[in-house]
Design a protein around this motif. Sequence first.
Motif, mmCIF file in Angstrom:
data_model
loop_
_atom_site.group_PDB
_atom_site.id
_atom_site.type_symbol
_atom_site.label_atom_id
_atom_site.label_comp_id
_atom_site.label_asym_id
_atom_site.label_seq_id
_atom_site.Cartn_x
_atom_site.Cartn_y
_atom_site.Cartn_z
ATOM 1 N N PHE B 220 0.919 -1.230 -0.215
ATOM 2 C CA PHE B 220 -0.071 0.043 -0.077
ATOM 3 C C PHE B 220 0.755 1.299 -0.081
ATOM 4 C CE2 PHE B 220 -2.604 -3.035 2.491
ATOM 5 C CZ PHE B 220 -3.676 -3.403 1.679
ATOM 6 N N LYS B 223 0.745 3.467 -3.746
ATOM 7 C CA LYS B 223 -0.368 3.250 -4.378
ATOM 8 C C LYS B 223 -1.006 4.758 -4.348
ATOM 9 C CE LYS B 223 -0.234 -0.855 -5.402
ATOM 10 N NZ LYS B 223 -0.577 -2.010 -4.461
ATOM 11 N N TYR B 224 -1.248 5.080 -5.614
ATOM 12 C CA TYR B 224 -2.034 6.519 -5.315
ATOM 13 C C TYR B 224 -3.557 6.254 -5.956
ATOM 14 C CZ TYR B 224 -3.200 11.437 -6.278
ATOM 15 O OH TYR B 224 -3.828 12.856 -6.104
ATOM 16 N N PHE B 225 -4.547 6.580 -5.012
ATOM 17 C CA PHE B 225 -5.950 6.251 -5.395
ATOM 18 C C PHE B 225 -6.445 7.548 -5.855
ATOM 19 C CE2 PHE B 225 -4.948 3.327 -2.394
ATOM 20 C CZ PHE B 225 -5.865 2.018 -2.421
ATOM 21 N N ASN B 226 -6.969 7.424 -7.133
ATOM 22 C CA ASN B 226 -7.745 8.642 -7.818
ATOM 23 C C ASN B 226 -9.129 8.962 -7.225
ATOM 24 O OD1 ASN B 226 -8.384 10.666 -9.658
ATOM 25 N ND2 ASN B 226 -9.245 9.032 -11.292
ATOM 26 N N MET B 227 -9.189 9.208 -6.164
ATOM 27 C CA MET B 227 -10.514 9.422 -5.486
ATOM 28 C C MET B 227 -11.538 10.632 -5.717
ATOM 29 S SD MET B 227 -10.337 6.860 -3.291
ATOM 30 C CE MET B 227 -11.067 6.839 -1.594
ATOM 31 N N PRO B 255 -10.768 3.800 -8.123
ATOM 32 C CA PRO B 255 -10.826 3.098 -6.925
ATOM 33 C C PRO B 255 -12.086 2.019 -6.667
ATOM 34 C CG PRO B 255 -10.194 5.239 -6.690
ATOM 35 C CD PRO B 255 -10.731 4.899 -8.318
ATOM 36 N N ILE B 256 -13.400 2.749 -7.011
ATOM 37 C CA ILE B 256 -14.518 1.763 -6.875
ATOM 38 C C ILE B 256 -14.285 0.562 -7.401
ATOM 39 C CG2 ILE B 256 -16.808 1.695 -6.920
ATOM 40 C CD1 ILE B 256 -16.988 4.733 -6.789
ATOM 41 N N ILE B 259 -11.698 -1.587 -5.687
ATOM 42 C CA ILE B 259 -12.161 -2.072 -4.254
ATOM 43 C C ILE B 259 -13.003 -3.640 -4.383
ATOM 44 C CG2 ILE B 259 -13.638 -1.645 -2.084
ATOM 45 C CD1 ILE B 259 -10.503 -0.345 -2.565
ATOM 46 N N LYS B 260 -13.977 -3.458 -5.367
ATOM 47 C CA LYS B 260 -14.716 -4.413 -5.504
ATOM 48 C C LYS B 260 -13.996 -5.792 -6.020
ATOM 49 C CE LYS B 260 -18.958 -1.849 -6.098
ATOM 50 N NZ LYS B 260 -20.130 -1.122 -6.687
ATOM 51 N N ASP B 263 -11.793 -7.389 -3.150
ATOM 52 C CA ASP B 263 -12.410 -7.608 -1.905
ATOM 53 C C ASP B 263 -12.090 -6.687 -0.744
ATOM 54 O OD1 ASP B 263 -13.978 -8.722 0.067
ATOM 55 O OD2 ASP B 263 -13.017 -10.659 0.354
ATOM 56 N N GLY B 264 -12.125 -5.200 -1.052
ATOM 57 C CA GLY B 264 -11.787 -4.198 -0.405
ATOM 58 C C GLY B 264 -10.285 -4.452 0.132
ATOM 59 N N LEU B 265 -9.359 -4.525 -0.889
ATOM 60 C CA LEU B 265 -7.937 -4.596 -1.129
ATOM 61 C C LEU B 265 -7.456 -5.885 -0.099
ATOM 62 C CD1 LEU B 265 -7.356 -0.889 -0.213
ATOM 63 C CD2 LEU B 265 -7.151 -1.909 -2.325
ATOM 64 N N LEU B 266 -8.237 -6.837 0.335
ATOM 65 C CA LEU B 266 -7.739 -7.723 1.127
ATOM 66 C C LEU B 266 -6.822 -8.646 0.271
ATOM 67 C CD1 LEU B 266 -10.586 -9.010 3.195
ATOM 68 C CD2 LEU B 266 -8.433 -7.760 4.028
#
Lengths: 325, 325, 325, 325, 325, 325
Positions: B220, B223-227, B255-256, B259-260, B263-266
């Motif tokens: 992590f 990582k850059y999340f384009n929120m 990101p959406i 995430i899916k 599994d929520g980044l697991l």
Amino acid sequence: MFHHVKELQFNARVSKPDPRFARLLLEQFGGPNGELKAAMQYFVQAFGCRKPHPDKYDMLMDIATEEFSHLEIVGATIQMLLTGVNGELKNAADESDLNKMLDGTTAKESYIHDALIDPHFFLVSGGTPTLTDSDGNPWSSTYIMGMGDITVDMRCNIAAEATAKLVYENLMKFTDDVYVKETLRFLMTREVAHLQMFQAALDSVQPNFPPGILQSDPKFSNKYFNMSDGNNFSGPWNEGKSPEMKEEWQVIENPIEHIKETDGLLNEKAKGTDRTDKTVQEVNKALSAERKNEVDKATSPSADGIMSWSDSNSGEKEKKEKKLQ
Amino acid sequence: MFHHVKELQFNARVSKPDPRFARLLLEQFGGPNGELKAAMQYFVQAFGCRKPHPDKYDMLMDIATEEFSHLEIVGATIQMLLTGVNGELKNAADESDLNKMLDGTTAKESYIHDALIDPHFFLVSGGTPTLTDSDGNPWSSTYIMGMGDITVDMRCNIAAEATAKLVYENLMKFTDDVYVKETLRFLMTREVAHLQMFQAALDSVQPNFPPGILQSDPKFSNKYFNMSDGNNFSGPWNEGKSPEMKEEWQVIENPIEHIKETDGLLNEKAKGTDRTDKTVQEVNKALSAERKNEVDKATSPSADGIMSWSDSNSGEKEKKEKKLQ
Amino acid sequence: MFHHVKELQFNARVSKPDPRFARLLLEQFGGPNGELKAAMQYFVQAFGCRKPHPDKYDMLMDIATEEFSHLEIVGATIQMLLTGVNGELKNAADESDLNKMLDGTTAKESYIHDALIDPHFFLVSGGTPTLTDSDGNPWSSTYIMGMGDITVDMRCNIAAEATAKLVYENLMKFTDDVYVKETLRFLMTREVAHLQMFQAALDSVQPNFPPGILQSDPKFSNKYFNMSDGNNFSGPWNEGKSPEMKEEWQVIENPIEHIKETDGLLNEKAKGTDRTDKTVQEVNKALSAERKNEVDKATSPSADGIMSWSDSNSGEKEKKEKKLQ
Amino acid sequence: MFHHVKELQFNARVSKPDPRFARLLLEQFGGPNGELKAAMQYFVQAFGCRKPHPDKYDMLMDIATEEFSHLEIVGATIQMLLTGVNGELKNAADESDLNKMLDGTTAKESYIHDALIDPHFFLVSGGTPTLTDSDGNPWSSTYIMGMGDITVDMRCNIAAEATAKLVYENLMKFTDDVYVKETLRFLMTREVAHLQMFQAALDSVQPNFPPGILQSDPKFSNKYFNMSDGNNFSGPWNEGKSPEMKEEWQVIENPIEHIKETDGLLNEKAKGTDRTDKTVQEVNKALSAERKNEVDKATSPSADGIMSWSDSNSGEKEKKEKKLQ
Amino acid sequence: MFHHVKELQFNARVSKPDPRFARLLLEQFGGPNGELKAAMQYFVQAFGCRKPHPDKYDMLMDIATEEFSHLEIVGATIQMLLTGVNGELKNAADESDLNKMLDGTTAKESYIHDALIDPHFFLVSGGTPTLTDSDGNPWSSTYIMGMGDITVDMRCNIAAEATAKLVYENLMKFTDDVYVKETLRFLMTREVAHLQMFQAALDSVQPNFPPGILQSDPKFSNKYFNMSDGNNFSGPWNEGKSPEMKEEWQVIENPIEHIKETDGLLNEKAKGTDRTDKTVQEVNKALSAERKNEVDKATSPSADGIMSWSDSNSGEKEKKEKKLQ
Amino acid sequence: MFHHVKELQFNARVSKPDPRFARLLLEQFGGPNGELKAAMQYFVQAFGCRKPHPDKYDMLMDIATEEFSHLEIVGATIQMLLTGVNGELKNAADESDLNKMLDGTTAKESYIHDALIDPHFFLVSGGTPTLTDSDGNPWSSTYIMGMGDITVDMRCNIAAEATAKLVYENLMKFTDDVYVKETLRFLMTREVAHLQMFQAALDSVQPNFPPGILQSDPKFSNKYFNMSDGNNFSGPWNEGKSPEMKEEWQVIENPIEHIKETDGLLNEKAKGTDRTDKTVQEVNKALSAERKNEVDKATSPSADGIMSWSDSNSGEKEKKEKKLQ
């Protein structure tokens, strides 16, 4: 300008770590009656005295500086009581050493419990004192009292010293560490000493009652309103003469009726006093003139109109003048 | 222990009273980026350094004490800018003099307006500085930052100096008084000097990144999340290599969806980095041991188990050891 | 505009209820270094960047939105740790079930004790996270730093990320729940990532030292005042060259004497630096003009004088321009 | 998880800078009835609903997210109203341009006056909105209401929407800018819409009176104490039947006498109601069981005892169940 | 004018000391939903009603005075629960009695633990209630809601009574003392009674929706924005008709797309409502005129232009007029 | 129990609206030295006195209740000064009447300016007093002082009355309204009366110095540390005898040297006093026993172990006992 030496004013010592008492002791580090409050209250009040009352300025700065030094003593004691907390937090990767710390007997459950009692020490400050009271409330300058008037400010300072004295008295019940008690006793005693200094300073200003300048209205200054019905006690606060002005206390036994009869006190009469509106106005004028003059003269800028704070010679001169009074 | 001398560190001067600028200048007396905040932040941080890092303790106390001295300079300047306010308030019985004060031109309306701008000066403090910001908010210890860790605290102090510097820069726009500007420029410059001292101290601790001890998770850390959708810019913060760890930035464009899918980044994987969980754990352990050892050794009580703060000889000894490192 | 999806950015999990750790975890929900503070700090800073620095605006909004998403993760974890509290409170009429809850072993005494540790959960929030720190202090916007200047704000953000990182590091000591630790590690790592993003953004602005625009006064920028007497250490903060400006540090060994000799520094001279008042003024002017121009051009209203926020095309255009620099 | 798009929910526009109205508008940015308060209140309440009341969770998150988007609209409007402030502050070295800004007519005196009206904009935030109310008080989470109970929380939210609506109504009196008014009207209307959503949600829970679970004591639920003597008015709050429980109001005309007669109400009797202690206890038990069961069933962990937040399928299933009720 | 009788409104009793429950009970003494908040909220609101709405003034002062009386009941209960604390603190010199107090079984460890749970009782207040919530946060007037408008204020008061009711419900879980429960039940019931009084007062004002005066914009008053994606539930808050205005709810399923299509809602159209801008303006004007007239007429000064508060006859007259409406 | 009558204790009058003075007058409504502070301080202190000191309880409740009544007078005056504000806000739809209000001459610009001076009146409270000070800071219970000890609390109350007196004195400078001045003078006078009541109550407790119980340490109680170098003045606070304990003041001219010589005062000796550690311990024990006994006897529960607050007969009995002393 402030200067600092590494030695404490009182050589504080601690027998062993005690994070719980450290929590309680915060009351005098960042609490409303604590050392920072005292230091800042006197420091801020001092500015207004610098020119018109250099002797009071000197006293306020002496005591303010001592209170900063006491703040350091309290902080140092807390820091020593927290010995072990910071090192353990540094042990971020390995939890196996946890059982060995804090007097050799403390298990993880106890460590966690301590963290719950004061989470700031364990999560935020890394085992360093925090500027809060013993319940975690942040220090606030609303604790500071002062009105820019010596007859009021000295009374505020007496109250501040009295409360601080009692907090130290109460704190002593919660530690058995003789070294910590020794320090607490020193700090408690200094509050008693300061209280007397402020009392002496108040007594040296005459008149100092009522605080400020304006005299009270003779119609209302000696009336006692019995606002809380039931068991009505009497004592020197509502019978005999008032302690400062020596007027005869007048008890209004039934305030509701009295208010209706006097059209909301608009028709109230003075009783049990010799003062009149006329004498009041005279005192008001005379005292206004005297106090204003004192301030204006002392704070008037020099010939070139420029004001500067550090004024090397004037102090000595004023000292002589002051001592003559 | 603190000590005080009556001279200011910088001989502050003022051309004429200006209650309005006095109000603005409160920002650096009792404001969140002001001198008291700086003084207390470094003073509180210093306790934790006393034993394990006596050289940092020395630096922090030097700068804390200087900031107290700056607080005094700011307060003195405000007090001079308020010249006339206290004397006028003392004139409690007579309002006829009101028009003559404050540069000779101010009428009662203007006096009242000044009181509305800063009612505390006129109603409460009697023309003395108050421990609030320029909008009247009381000073609070929530302004203080510090975590009991040098690699964090020095970064907090750099931020504190940067904000304080800019407040002084901004303040200069609102006064024409050359003497006041001279003082502001001195104070502004000292923030620049202190900032560099804290930077030097930070650089002297190695490793100092990441702050604290635990290494970041390689999955992590780059990582850059384009929120925030719309115009998406790129720059060195999301393209190329990260400045400290030199890992290749990985942009998560959506990101959406990501995430899916994970599994929520697991199920996230490390990319663009050589670090692994194993190397991370090794560094964590080694650094934990080193830092914990440093603290524990320095803070362990003497043979009799008693701790005391003022320890006359150890300082010199530690000094030599420190300089060898 | 914000949008929300029901999935968390990181799929937080919890093994079993633990109201005590929930209390500690509040530090990052409503504490001074927590996720709301970070989110709001970057969100508020972003407004000022919208026009003049759309690339920084984009980055700040990306990170602010991620911090809001982290706030949600922390809140969700606290909520799961409090499982059972709300249901038990709903059991308002019957207390017989009390012993059965919370891992099967908790008696009423323990339930009451948990309530004493965090009364808000049990009396007020009904087992829902509260916007306080771990000691119950309400979140306050005084936690937010920012000056409307990128060279200052990025330094504030670096400090914010450093403190937040360390709080997560400390929190990990107080839970054994591997799922909770997994989440904490993700959150801790993101602070490290963000710190580097802000560092990169700071580096991309040149010059970025001193923060803001005005240059420091050469007479005072490299002086080190030895204000705290006793064990005096030297290090790169007072010997050699200053890290940013590369001026030679000058130590004032005896500040009290020095102040008196220089008339409160009014007669201080520059030493160990090549800068002069003239070069300073030149830089001040040039940088003022450049930075003011940048802002004014970007924020000037359109031809009809009306300003609107959502401006569909300009973003793309600015993006290209920015990348060229 | 949150997501952000660069467009505002409502395309806010501004005719010309107006720092004074910007100050007033802060009331809805960082004030006690403003957009952040609303957003955080619903966001925090939502956590407790996630499992037991997924439909209410959905509604609360919809509205919370819209309020965040409104916060952005208000901030954007303030930012546009402050156009010119930041650029001028950047002009740190040169004051000659000062007269040209802000609608072309504002002289330095006016600029300084604006700074006195809101010093935060000019000294601290650099012309960016600050998270304070219109009088400079920092936002505090004490503004947030919520008890983890829908029948209470919806009433709190109705109150929140009502106050926010009126602040917008009042704000419109202080600007002539038609674009700003257009935005204010949109925001005001949305409060009216939300108020009705919360009312509908409250109505959908039965019984919802009294809030919570425990029934009131029939001896005291319909008594009206005439505690304020003088002109005693009657109205539906003390004559006829109570609006929710339909008990006959009983006025205690002379409370002091009544208290003495009933031994401090220990001997009070129920009157004007059919309810008895027995019926009360029955309702208490039944409702406790029902509500506790609802929460416990919904929040019980899965078979392996592990709880996770993002639970992909359950939502749809619960949705169907909910709609059947 | 207030008056006080020594008897409590409810004769509160306590079986034995319990400092821990005393701590929890503080929530209703100095907490955000407690008795002081209620008392001050209604007391402050009352001022605005004195002239235009003397019947509401009467009701607000009746309830405010009762809440002050409840504050006294809560304080008295806390004081009794703390029996022993003050006496023990007076025992400043001798610690040998410590083991005998507090139900005969409490050892020093337990005494210290109680002090850690609520240090204020033991260090500062000397066993007297403190004006804080159960977590030690000082009471703040930010808890008070009110807008000087009956249609808003009554809704705020309903929310206040609802939260206070639930706090009492929750508190009952944490004591077994039947006498304390008896008092809590009385206090809880009075909140239910007051809630209904405020509801009745709200219903007596027509129209009371929307709160305040200005009507909502028909384009936006019945739109539901689906801002939180995932499991989307429907209920009476987004399907069917809105509860107050009876407009058909319109769900915006994809807000981001919708915003882009409508140029940030600037091109939004009204749907599902009969109201138009024209009818809105008409209602706005008529209601403005009516409400303004009502206030202006009632508050206009007497013939000589002097206003006074205690106005003996007008009350009766207004009472008659009011009852006719 | 409290009771209220509609008439004010003093029939406050106002000549004409003056929103600006209303702002200033808030200082005594919701400020740190205002009427609510006084009322709550005495009310809270009273609880601790109820049993052991019923005469002091009676006095405290009398004065507390009068202060609540003064709070009402101040609020009523502010409300009258704000006449016109609420009516104008009700005129939500039409701005054409704006120029006609407020003494017939005020234009919109002035109206807006008033709103900027106190935005709370215009945006939030609808022309009703707010519980803030004159600068908009919310009232906080941190203003309250009290330690549960009469010898401390009376000193705090003297300080409170002194500051309140001076605020009224200062307020009179800012209004020309003879009716308002008449009210201010009444209120100011009552502070003077109360101050004397508290002084009399303090004098009636013997010994009352030092406050609390524990005697000061003879080694430190008469030392004066000259901590602030420069112009050193002498006065009764550092020469001659201390005012309360009549010990000879001992000035430590050079504290730094003295600290080093005495090993941080560990080797300090008593001088200028007859007190010894032995005499101190004796007084400590005797006074502890006496004060503890007094409290324990008075607060011991009745035969059945149940405590109740309203205890009808004991008051009279205690009254007789008290008066004998």
